[in-house]
Design a protein around this motif. Structure first.
Motif, PDB file in Angstrom:
ATOM      1  N   LEU A 165       0.835  -1.209   0.000  1.00 55.46           N
ATOM      2  CA  LEU A 165       0.000   0.000   0.000  1.00 55.46           C
ATOM      3  C   LEU A 165       0.865   1.252   0.000  1.00 55.46           C
ATOM      4  O   LEU A 165       0.556   2.235  -0.691  1.00 55.46           O
ATOM      5  N   GLU A 166       1.963   1.253   0.746  1.00 55.79           N
ATOM      6  CA  GLU A 166       2.864   2.400   0.750  1.00 55.79           C
ATOM      7  C   GLU A 166       3.444   2.641  -0.635  1.00 55.79           C
ATOM      8  O   GLU A 166       3.630   3.788  -1.062  1.00 55.79           O
ATOM      9  N   SER A 167       3.719   1.562  -1.366  1.00 54.69           N
ATOM     10  CA  SER A 167       4.237   1.691  -2.725  1.00 54.69           C
ATOM     11  C   SER A 167       3.172   2.227  -3.675  1.00 54.69           C
ATOM     12  O   SER A 167       3.429   3.123  -4.489  1.00 54.69           O
ATOM     13  N   ILE A 168       1.952   1.686  -3.573  1.00 56.60           N
ATOM     14  CA  ILE A 168       0.860   2.130  -4.452  1.00 56.60           C
ATOM     15  C   ILE A 168       0.572   3.614  -4.259  1.00 56.60           C
ATOM     16  O   ILE A 168       0.322   4.349  -5.211  1.00 56.60           O
ATOM     17  N   TYR A 169       0.620   4.060  -3.000  1.00 58.47           N
ATOM     18  CA  TYR A 169       0.235   5.437  -2.674  1.00 58.47           C
ATOM     19  C   TYR A 169       1.440   6.313  -2.327  1.00 58.47           C
ATOM     20  O   TYR A 169       1.322   7.280  -1.580  1.00 58.47           O
ATOM     21  N   ALA A 170       2.590   5.979  -2.915  1.00 61.85           N
ATOM     22  CA  ALA A 170       3.802   6.767  -2.655  1.00 61.85           C
ATOM     23  C   ALA A 170       3.725   8.150  -3.272  1.00 61.85           C
ATOM     24  O   ALA A 170       4.295   9.110  -2.746  1.00 61.85           O
ATOM     25  N   HIS A 171       3.029   8.279  -4.399  1.00 63.87           N
ATOM     26  CA  HIS A 171       2.912   9.582  -5.065  1.00 63.87           C
ATOM     27  C   HIS A 171       1.576  10.218  -4.700  1.00 63.87           C
ATOM     28  O   HIS A 171       0.635   9.537  -4.302  1.00 63.87           O
ATOM     29  N   LEU A 172       1.499  11.529  -4.828  1.00 69.27           N
ATOM     30  CA  LEU A 172       0.245  12.247  -4.620  1.00 69.27           C
ATOM     31  C   LEU A 172      -0.308  12.699  -5.962  1.00 69.27           C
ATOM     32  O   LEU A 172       0.421  12.801  -6.956  1.00 69.27           O
ATOM     33  N   ASP A 173      -1.610  12.964  -5.997  1.00 69.11           N
ATOM     34  CA  ASP A 173      -2.279  13.429  -7.209  1.00 69.11           C
ATOM     35  C   ASP A 173      -2.708  14.879  -7.044  1.00 69.11           C
ATOM     36  O   ASP A 173      -2.799  15.395  -5.926  1.00 69.11           O
ATOM     37  N   SER A 174      -2.982  15.512  -8.156  1.00 68.67           N
ATOM     38  CA  SER A 174      -3.413  16.913  -8.113  1.00 68.67           C
ATOM     39  C   SER A 174      -4.904  17.046  -7.831  1.00 68.67           C
ATOM     40  O   SER A 174      -5.384  18.128  -7.497  1.00 68.67           O
ATOM     41  N   THR A 175      -5.644  15.943  -7.987  1.00 66.82           N
ATOM     42  CA  THR A 175      -7.076  15.923  -7.720  1.00 66.82           C
ATOM     43  C   THR A 175      -7.391  14.701  -6.860  1.00 66.82           C
ATOM     44  O   THR A 175      -6.522  13.859  -6.615  1.00 66.82           O
ATOM     45  N   SER A 176      -8.645  14.598  -6.416  1.00 68.52           N
ATOM     46  CA  SER A 176      -9.043  13.482  -5.564  1.00 68.52           C
ATOM     47  C   SER A 176     -10.308  12.822  -6.101  1.00 68.52           C
ATOM     48  O   SER A 176     -11.231  13.503  -6.546  1.00 68.52           O
ATOM     49  N   THR A 177     -10.334  11.485  -6.052  1.00 67.40           N
ATOM     50  CA  THR A 177     -11.556  10.741  -6.361  1.00 67.40           C
ATOM     51  C   THR A 177     -12.196  10.194  -5.093  1.00 67.40           C
ATOM     52  O   THR A 177     -13.200   9.495  -5.152  1.00 67.40           O
ATOM     53  N   VAL A 178     -11.622  10.514  -3.942  1.00 68.65           N
ATOM     54  CA  VAL A 178     -12.128  10.037  -2.648  1.00 68.65           C
ATOM     55  C   VAL A 178     -13.248  10.961  -2.178  1.00 68.65           C
ATOM     56  O   VAL A 178     -13.086  12.190  -2.143  1.00 68.65           O
ATOM     57  N   ASP A 179     -14.386  10.361  -1.831  1.00 69.09           N
ATOM     58  CA  ASP A 179     -15.544  11.128  -1.362  1.00 69.09           C
ATOM     59  C   ASP A 179     -15.947  12.202  -2.363  1.00 69.09           C
ATOM     60  O   ASP A 179     -16.367  13.304  -2.004  1.00 69.09           O
ATOM     61  N   HIS A 180     -15.815  11.858  -3.641  1.00 65.61           N
ATOM     62  CA  HIS A 180     -16.097  12.795  -4.723  1.00 65.61           C
ATOM     63  C   HIS A 180     -17.393  12.396  -5.405  1.00 65.61           C
ATOM     64  O   HIS A 180     -17.613  11.222  -5.704  1.00 65.61           O
ATOM     65  N   SER A 181     -18.254  13.344  -5.636  1.00 66.68           N
ATOM     66  CA  SER A 181     -19.553  13.066  -6.231  1.00 66.68           C
ATOM     67  C   SER A 181     -19.477  13.137  -7.747  1.00 66.68           C
ATOM     68  O   SER A 181     -19.108  14.168  -8.308  1.00 66.68           O
ATOM     69  N   ALA A 182     -19.798  12.029  -8.392  1.00 66.04           N
ATOM     70  CA  ALA A 182     -19.811  11.972  -9.850  1.00 66.04           C
ATOM     71  C   ALA A 182     -20.553  10.710 -10.263  1.00 66.04           C
ATOM     72  O   ALA A 182     -20.691   9.766  -9.481  1.00 66.04           O
TER      73      ALA A 182
END
Length: 251
Positions: free
Chosen positions: A191-208
């Motif tokens: 999990l640390e490897s998968i989420y080592a980088h950050l993104d400029s946007t978020s899909t977490v708790d995002h309405s779409a």
């Protein structure tokens, strides 16, 4: 042949893992991950479960929240027993889905490599039988299926190999030894490897709007991979939007 533990997800790497050694080298679903702008992030797990399943979701949530990069929180579900996906979170459901060959099923919706929603389904048609109606099987299946919705694949896909001490492992005996009821250190490292980088946007708790699939292979789209133990399906909704489902069948 007994039903084997089921899971969801597409990844060429996971499909080609053939040994414990190679599997432990990395067990992510390709590049699929939740977009987010900071770590740790918190992912909601929607509880659409009957009372007999709620404690198992609570245990899985507590287990996975030991990660340094993500937390989970159990919230009121926004789905129903058909487990329609909800944007920005994971919906968790149980139902007697029928004698369709799967014990548990996890699916992710993705736009590109970013996960936009997830679903976990546990099939009471089998959990109501003597073989699977036990705390050990319920703990294992819930832990594994929730883990898939973060972007994790299996550490090992062999069904007769020794237990690896993780719920992200196939097994005929969840209690081991060692026990396969909870994540292990390698899961958290992955999990640390998968989420080592950050993104400029978020899909977490995002309405779409998010696509969804049903409980049978007729709704899962094109079969893109096949192994001795299961099939991988992708349903492409266009413009980069797809749902990935990995199913292990009974023999």
């Amino acid at each position: 042949m007994r039903l084997k533990l089921l899971a969801a997800a597409l990844t060429a790497a996971a499909a080609t893992l053939t040994s414990t050694t190679s599997a432990q080298a990395g067990h992510s679903w390709g590049s699929y991950h939740w977009a987010r702008t900071a770590n740790p992030f918190t992912l909601k797990l929607g509880d659409n479960l009957a009372s007999g399943w709620k404690s198992y979701l609570g245990t899985a949530s507590n287990d996975w929240s030991q990660s340094s990069v993500l937390n989970t929180t159990v919230v009121t579900g926004q789905s129903n027993n058909n487990c329609r996906a909800t944007s920005g979170r994971v919906e968790v459901c149980n139902r007697t889905y029928g004698n369709n060959g799967w014990l548990g099923l996890a699916s992710i919706s993705a736009n590109g490599t970013h996960i936009t929603s997830g679903t976990v389904k546990v099939n009471d048609t089998y959990f109501n039988t003597a073989t699977y109606n036990s705390p050990s099987w319920k703990t294992l299946v819930m832990c594994q299926e929730v883990g898939h919705t973060f972007g994790l694949a299996h550490q090992d896909e062999g069904q007769t190999n020794p237990n690896l001490g993780t719920c992200m492992d196939y097994t005929n005996n969840p209690d081991g030894p060692p026990s396969n009821l909870h994540p292990n250190a390698h899961d958290f490292t992955q999990l640390e490897s998968i989420y080592a980088h950050l993104d400029s946007t978020s899909t977490v708790d995002h309405s779409a709007a998010v696509p969804t699939v049903g409980n049978s292979k007729a709704s899962w789209g094109k079969r893109v991979a096949r192994s001795a133990h299961g099939d991988t399906y992708v349903r492409d909704f266009g413009k980069g939007s797809k749902v990935i489902t990995f199913v292990i069948w009974a023999g």
